[in-house]
Design an enzyme around this catalytic site. Structure first.
Site, PDB file in Angstrom:
ATOM      1  N   CYS A 307       0.774  -1.241   0.000  1.00 34.49           N
ATOM      2  CA  CYS A 307       0.000   0.000   0.000  1.00 34.49           C
ATOM      3  C   CYS A 307       0.812   1.303   0.000  1.00 34.49           C
ATOM      4  CB  CYS A 307      -1.050   0.015   1.098  1.00 34.49           C
ATOM      5  SG  CYS A 307      -0.375   0.102   2.761  1.00 34.49           S
ATOM      6  N   ARG A 337      10.037 -10.342  -0.688  1.00 32.90           N
ATOM      7  CA  ARG A 337      10.757 -10.196   0.584  1.00 32.90           C
ATOM      8  C   ARG A 337      11.885 -11.197   0.644  1.00 32.90           C
ATOM      9  NH1 ARG A 337       6.067  -9.158   5.153  1.00 32.90           N
ATOM     10  NH2 ARG A 337       5.065  -7.489   3.979  1.00 32.90           N
ATOM     11  N   GLU A 339      13.326 -13.572   2.636  1.00 31.82           N
ATOM     12  CA  GLU A 339      12.906 -14.238   3.877  1.00 31.82           C
ATOM     13  C   GLU A 339      14.016 -15.082   4.488  1.00 31.82           C
ATOM     14  OE1 GLU A 339      10.307 -13.835   5.691  1.00 31.82           O
ATOM     15  OE2 GLU A 339       8.708 -13.027   4.431  1.00 31.82           O
ATOM     16  N   ARG A 348       6.029 -19.676   3.126  1.00 33.37           N
ATOM     17  CA  ARG A 348       6.874 -18.502   3.294  1.00 33.37           C
ATOM     18  C   ARG A 348       7.758 -18.416   2.068  1.00 33.37           C
ATOM     19  NH1 ARG A 348       7.843 -15.145   7.196  1.00 33.37           N
ATOM     20  NH2 ARG A 348       6.683 -16.414   8.650  1.00 33.37           N
ATOM     21  N   GLU A 356      -4.452  -6.213  -1.728  1.00 33.11           N
ATOM     22  CA  GLU A 356      -4.296  -5.245  -0.642  1.00 33.11           C
ATOM     23  C   GLU A 356      -5.516  -4.334  -0.644  1.00 33.11           C
ATOM     24  OE1 GLU A 356      -2.054  -4.985   1.724  1.00 33.11           O
ATOM     25  OE2 GLU A 356      -1.583  -2.880   2.140  1.00 33.11           O
ATOM     26  N   ASP A 417      -4.086 -10.236  13.336  1.00 33.98           N
ATOM     27  CA  ASP A 417      -3.582 -11.302  12.470  1.00 33.98           C
ATOM     28  C   ASP A 417      -4.636 -12.399  12.383  1.00 33.98           C
ATOM     29  OD1 ASP A 417      -1.142 -10.234  11.862  1.00 33.98           O
ATOM     30  OD2 ASP A 417       0.046 -11.672  13.024  1.00 33.98           O
ATOM     31  N   ASN A 433      -3.823 -10.277   7.359  1.00 30.76           N
ATOM     32  CA  ASN A 433      -3.947  -9.389   8.516  1.00 30.76           C
ATOM     33  C   ASN A 433      -4.840  -8.211   8.190  1.00 30.76           C
ATOM     34  OD1 ASN A 433      -2.488  -7.571   7.049  1.00 30.76           O
ATOM     35  ND2 ASN A 433      -0.624  -7.780   8.247  1.00 30.76           N
ATOM     36  N   ARG A 466      -0.765 -17.828   1.328  1.00 26.54           N
ATOM     37  CA  ARG A 466      -1.133 -18.211   2.700  1.00 26.54           C
ATOM     38  C   ARG A 466      -2.548 -18.781   2.769  1.00 26.54           C
ATOM     39  NH1 ARG A 466       2.446 -15.612   6.509  1.00 26.54           N
ATOM     40  NH2 ARG A 466       4.480 -15.814   5.507  1.00 26.54           N
TER      41      ARG A 466
END
Ligand code: ATP
Ligand code: ZN
Ligand code: MG
Ligand code: MG
Ligand code: MG
Length: 500
Positions: A307, A337, A339, A348, A356, A417, A433, A466
């Site tokens: 965002c 990312r 990780e 992950r 978003e 979360d 989340n 996820r």
């Protein structure tokens, strides 16, 4: 905490004639130097001297009125006194020594900007700052409150202690325990079934038609159950975040270990790159050291939180009351990312897909919208996906980024979360989340409401990898074990890609 500052005020002329007036001023400066501090506390001028067109001052203080604040407080009244009565101006300030002492039972081994030396002696940490002109601590740094930032950083480091504080986690709600239909690792099963394959990069997957259709079904559910009914408008947010964006969003404080940096070429001139091309043509290896010399400093990184780049659209604007609350969403690209060792299966990954959802308005709007979204999510996870899931109140990302872990600093803002159990290993994963970010973004990007009321915002990241991990690990890959309502929405399983 103690501050010791030696500084001079530069004057436009020799102030010999004003010596008595200056002396009286300094003798009576107590109220200026103690204002706001508890009785008997504050700053003190411990020495001073008029040296023609310079007033040299030594200021010692505690934490209540810090020495550099005291210096700033003295400047205006002294300028007025000298200007009115003696036609002498205060031209500027020079810092000749600055030391900060904080209580500490240990040393810290960090390099802090402007700190030349750090000593641990007698239960105190003594910082000797680099003062004077040219990149060191001078007038503009004092005006910009650099010493206060040094102190905050130090306190943050001391507070973190060894090993760091753990993040806050508090259960809010828990679903019934639904009997798992499956107990295997869904990533392995998907690989076996030919739904996904490793991509060439670490933590990256190539999603075949079946897995892609699963992601698209999740998306369709979000569109039908949330986006449509609540009236969100789709936008396309940029996927390369500049430092400027991350300075405003707050990510610049701590995101570095997890980002993929983006470097442009130093020039687009093919001649400049010819050496690299020739090397490759002969060796079939990319000469990375040479490439490294030919690329510029990173301009930012690849999308991390999705965002922040949106806010450039609103930056510097005032929103009409009728436009609030504003509701938008983005699903236009990947997030990245680094990780590290944490990557596992599709749970992950370094490259992931998210929807978003972003909303903003007054505090009331923002909190109310968060409740509506929570209602929609509950319906999805209970009635469509039939998950075993729970929600928890956790340290919000923007505080985690800044190294804060307590919840006392918040006033209604915070993060929920959403977690689901993975029957194959008994762990709970965060599959999405929902955050109310308070005034953070509107302030960072200077967005105002016509009414003058404070603007708040919220965002919610729906992670498709996820969701897939949560759903498949509880229900398996066989649609006949899936909840009726989900199976209906999924429709027919794509036939996928076969190999010899
Ligand atoms: P985690 O605690 O698992 O590291 P996070 O708290 O860092 O996740 P957020 O920054 O809150 O993640 O991002 C929002 C959502 O993006 C997460 O709830 C999750 O759905 C998704 N997400 C974040 N990191 C990853 C990742 N490495 N792989 C897949 N999805 C991710
Ligand atoms: Zn966000
Ligand atoms: Mg994370
Ligand atoms: Mg998390
Ligand atoms: Mg999170």
């Amino acid at each position: 905490m103690r501050f010791h500052l030696e500084a001079s005020l530069r004057l436009s002329a020799d102030a010999g004639a004003a010596e008595k007036a200056i002396s009286d001023f300094i003798r009576d400066a107590g109220p200026i130097l103690e204002k706001g501090a508890p009785e008997g506390q504050g700053a003190k001028i411990t020495e001073w001297r008029l040296a023609k067109n310079r007033i040299d001052l030594v200021i010692d203080s505690d934490r209540y009125v810090r020495a550099h604040d005291a210096l700033l407080r003295l400047r205006r009244p002294l300028s007025e006194l000298l200007g009115k009565q003696y036609r002498i101006g205060v031209r500027g300030m020079d810092v000749t020594a600055f030391e900060i002492e904080v209580e500490s039972d240990r040393e810290i081994a960090h390099r802090i900007p402007y700190v030349r030396e750090m000593r641990h002696e007698g239960g105190r940490l003594r910082l000797i700052l680099d003062v004077g002109e040219g990149g060191t601590l001078g007038q503009s740094e004092i005006e910009n409150r650099i010493p206060d930032r040094i102190v905050s950083l130090l306190e943050e480091k001391l507070e973190k202690g060894y090993g760091g504080k753990t993040e806050h986690w508090e259960l809010l709600w828990e679903s019934e325990k639904r009997e798992p239909k499956f107990r295997a690792d869904p990533t392995e099963e998907m690989q076996k079934a030919g739904w996904i394959k490793h991509g060439s990069a670490r933590g990256q997957w190539i999603y075949g038609p079946q897995a892609t259709h699963l992601f698209r079904t999740f998306e369709a559910i979000v569109l039908e159950e949330i986006i449509g009914p609540l009236g969100y408008q789709e936008m396309i947010f940029p996927k390369l975040d500049t430092w400027d964006v991350w300075k405003k969003s707050g990510h610049a404080q701590g995101v570095y270990p997890e980002i993929y940096f983006v470097c442009p070429p130093k020039t687009r001139d093919p001649a400049f790159w010819e050496e690299v091309m020739d090397y490759y043509k002969v060796t079939h290896e990319v000469p990375l050291e040479l490439v490294k010399e030919k690329i510029d400093l990173p301009i930012g990184g690849m999308c991390y939180a999705q965002c922040p780049t949106f806010w450039g659209f609103l930056q510097g604007m005032t929103l009409p009351n009728g436009e609030l609350p504003m509701r938008v969403f983005d699903r236009s690209g990947t997030s990245h990312r680094y990780e590290s060792g944490g990557i596992h299966g599709i749970e992950r990954v370094d490259e992931f897909h998210r929807i978003e959802i972003v909303w903003l308005g007054t505090k009331e709007h923002t909190l109310e919208e968060a409740e509506k979204l929570k209602g929609c999510y509950k319906h999805i996870f209970e009635d469509i996906l039939e998950l075993t899931w729970r929600t928890a109140w956790v340290t919000p990302w923007f505080m985690a980024q800044e190294g804060k872990t307590g919840l006392s600093e918040m006033t209604g803002a915070g993060t929920v979360d959403y977690e689901a159990i993975l029957p194959y290993n008994g762990n709970w994963i965060e599959f999405q989340n929902l955050s109310v970010n308070g005034e953070k973004y509107p302030k960072g990007f200077t967005v105002k409401a016509q009414s003058g009321e404070a603007l708040w915002s919220g965002c919610s990241g729906v992670g498709l990898e996820r969701w897939a991990s949560a759903f498949l690990s509880q229900k398996g890959l066989d649609p006949s074990n899936w909840p009726e309502e989900f199976r209906r929405r999924f429709g027919e399983m794509p036939k996928g890609i076969r190999f010899l």
